[in-house]
Enzyme design. Structure first.
Site, PDB file in Angstrom:
ATOM      1  N   GLU A 141      42.613  56.364  40.647  1.00 51.88           N
ATOM      2  CA  GLU A 141      41.270  56.557  40.100  1.00 51.88           C
ATOM      3  C   GLU A 141      40.749  57.879  40.669  1.00 51.88           C
ATOM      4  OE1 GLU A 141      36.922  54.360  39.844  1.00 51.88           O
ATOM      5  OE2 GLU A 141      38.562  53.362  40.907  1.00 51.88           O
TER       6      GLU A 141
ATOM      7  N   GLY B 259      27.378  41.165  36.909  1.00 48.81           N
ATOM      8  CA  GLY B 259      25.939  41.072  36.716  1.00 48.81           C
ATOM      9  C   GLY B 259      25.163  42.177  37.391  1.00 48.81           C
TER      10      GLY B 259
ATOM     11  N   GLY C  23      32.225  50.169  44.380  1.00 46.90           N
ATOM     12  CA  GLY C  23      33.120  49.065  44.086  1.00 46.90           C
ATOM     13  C   GLY C  23      32.318  47.792  43.875  1.00 46.90           C
TER      14      GLY C  23
ATOM     15  N   ASP D 239      37.348  45.840  40.313  1.00 46.33           N
ATOM     16  CA  ASP D 239      36.965  47.003  41.128  1.00 46.33           C
ATOM     17  C   ASP D 239      36.716  46.540  42.569  1.00 46.33           C
ATOM     18  OD1 ASP D 239      36.546  49.721  41.506  1.00 46.33           O
ATOM     19  OD2 ASP D 239      34.419  49.637  40.982  1.00 46.33           O
TER      20      ASP D 239
ATOM     21  N   HIS E  97      26.862  45.693  37.883  1.00 49.50           N
ATOM     22  CA  HIS E  97      27.330  46.968  37.333  1.00 49.50           C
ATOM     23  C   HIS E  97      26.857  47.186  35.893  1.00 49.50           C
ATOM     24  CE1 HIS E  97      29.959  47.226  40.833  1.00 49.50           C
ATOM     25  NE2 HIS E  97      30.270  48.459  40.459  1.00 49.50           N
TER      26      HIS E  97
ATOM     27  N   ARG F 271      21.358  60.871  20.178  1.00 49.52           N
ATOM     28  CA  ARG F 271      21.988  62.133  19.790  1.00 49.52           C
ATOM     29  C   ARG F 271      23.133  62.533  20.720  1.00 49.52           C
ATOM     30  NH1 ARG F 271      16.465  63.150  18.898  1.00 49.52           N
ATOM     31  NH2 ARG F 271      15.975  63.454  16.694  1.00 49.52           N
TER      32      ARG F 271
ATOM     33  N   HIS G 183      36.059  51.060  33.831  1.00 52.38           N
ATOM     34  CA  HIS G 183      34.745  50.416  34.037  1.00 52.38           C
ATOM     35  C   HIS G 183      33.680  51.001  33.100  1.00 52.38           C
ATOM     36  CE1 HIS G 183      34.224  53.806  36.768  1.00 52.38           C
ATOM     37  NE2 HIS G 183      34.756  53.195  37.814  1.00 52.38           N
TER      38      HIS G 183
ATOM     39  N   ASN H  67      29.954  52.531  33.563  1.00 50.01           N
ATOM     40  CA  ASN H  67      29.741  52.985  34.934  1.00 50.01           C
ATOM     41  C   ASN H  67      30.408  54.334  35.161  1.00 50.01           C
ATOM     42  OD1 ASN H  67      30.096  49.631  35.434  1.00 50.01           O
ATOM     43  ND2 ASN H  67      28.255  50.645  36.142  1.00 50.01           N
TER      44      ASN H  67
ATOM     45  N   ALA I 206      30.981  56.624  44.317  1.00 53.11           N
ATOM     46  CA  ALA I 206      31.263  56.515  45.753  1.00 53.11           C
ATOM     47  C   ALA I 206      32.465  57.341  46.180  1.00 53.11           C
ATOM     48  CB  ALA I 206      31.493  55.050  46.123  1.00 53.11           C
TER      49      ALA I 206
END
EC number: 3.5.1.25
Length: 386
Positions: free
Chosen positions: A131, A253, A313, A278, A255, A231, A220, A223, A142
């Site tokens: 990642e 609930g 995370g 994550d 992210h 636009r 994700h 995020n 982070a």
């Protein structure tokens, strides 16, 4: 050894069956057995509770840590196995240990660990997820901005060489497509690397160009990317409008608002949304903090945050994500389970091996109680209680 698992309901990946048994042997599913059928040469019959549910084992493509271990801090074989063991308690029978943006030395050590773990039977390690570090400096989240950079020839050689060293394993790379040239994207994909859009400021048009080239995923969703505007739809708008990529969703609930999760599922074709955790080191522990690149991450009210409140995370496991898919999004149980098993298997190109209960498929299974907590798992036919 041929084992007959009896008594529990069976979710095949398509439907829930009652009154059937499951025959497994040599790490594979041999048959789904109808009532009254006599089977010779059974070494062991395992009686399961009638209210429990046998389902395909969960597959998590984004796991930063677990059991007190952070992959970035310990990019070793022992760490990958410890992370996999921690998540197996929550039904995950296959995962990609995820290394976030860091030094080239850290990434190379993580790759060597993953190569060794994939070669170890029953490890539950399916490959590696990088990642970063080829992400947008404006959307680091982070991640440590000191290590964000564009790829060079040595990077492309290194990452592109990994699929050939990892037979049966997968290499996933999250990147910002505005930071990587088309030629580099094509070169990586030609080498067998799976690419996913994430930590990006790309326009919707640039993201669609990446999908046209063959980029398969969105990391994700919502995020570490701009929000959707009328636009300027951005990466998330492109992902909702384009039916080709698979999108990961952190269903904790925190992210993503439940309404936005429902909007994504309503917009996208069935089979193109996956649950991801994550997850970080606190998963499977009672720790209230850990260190990431010299910064303290705090565990607060179901969230993992930096001191300034930035999400770092998720405090999530896959069984909880499955439950949340029902309670927060309102999905049927069957679809929640598919988002945790079949769809990530298809994203990774492992359909035909994982994500279903059918003859010939791997005996990677999870046994769920009626409340969808995990009683135990089988990996390649070997049982482990949670």
């Amino acid at each position: 050894m041929r084992q007959l698992l009896t008594g529990a309901r069976i979710f095949t990946g398509e439907t829930i069956l009652d009154g059937r048994s499951l025959l497994v042997g040599d790490g594979r599913i041999l048959d789904i057995v109808a009532p009254g059928r006599t089977l010779p040469d059974i070494d062991r019959t395992v009686a399961l509770e009638a209210g429990d549910l046998l389902a395909p084992g969960f597959i998590d493509i984004q796991v930063n840590g677990g059991g007190g271990v952070l992959f970035n801090e310990r990019p070793t074989l022992e760490a990958t196995l410890a992370i996999a063991a921690a998540h197996r308690r929550f039904g995950t029978t296959g995962l990609l240990p995820t290394i976030i943006t860091d030094t080239p030395e850290c990434h190379r050590a993580a790759a060597e660990a993953a190569v060794a773990a994939v070669a170890q039977p029953g490890s539950g390690v399916l490959g590696i997820h990088f990642e970063g570090p080829f992400i947008s400096p404006q959307r680091v989240g982070a991640h440590d901005p000191r290590f964000v950079r564009a790829p060079d020839g040595a990077d492309l050689d290194f990452i592109g060489g990994l699929p050939g060293r990892m037979p049966g394993g997968r290499v996933l790379l999250t990147l910002a497509p505005e930071c990587v040239e088309d030629a580099a994207l094509s070169r990586l994909m030609a080498a067998g690397v799976i690419l996913s859009v994430g930590h990006t400021m790309a326009s919707a048009e640039r993201v669609v160009e990446a999908f046209d080239l063959g980029v398969r995923g969105v990391t994700h969703l919502y995020n570490a990317m701009p929000g959707i505007a009328n636009r300027q739809p951005g990466p998330a708008g492109a992902a909702l409008a384009d039916g080709r990529p698979w999108c990961g969703l952190i269903a904790d609930g925190h992210h993503v608002h439940p309404l936005m999760m429902r909007a994504a599922l309503a917009a996208r074709p069935r089979g193109r949304m996956m649950l991801v955790t994550d997850a970080m080191p606190p998963t499977g522990t009672d720790a209230d903090r850990f260190e990431l690149n010299g910064r303290t991450i705090y565990r607060r009210d179901g969230r993992l945050v930096l001191a300034d409140g930035t999400l770092a995370g998720a405090d999530l496991d896959m069984a909880t994500a499955v439950r949340n898919a029902g309670t927060l999004i309102g999905l049927p149980l069957e679809e929640s389970l598919r988002m945790a098993s079949l769809y990530p298997a298809e994203f990774l190109g492992m359909a035909g091996e994982r994500g279903r209960i059918a003859p010939g498929w791997r005996a990677d299974l999870v046994l769920l109680r009626p409340d969808l907590t995990v009683k135990g798992t089988w990996v390649e036919g070997e049982w482990r209680a949670s």
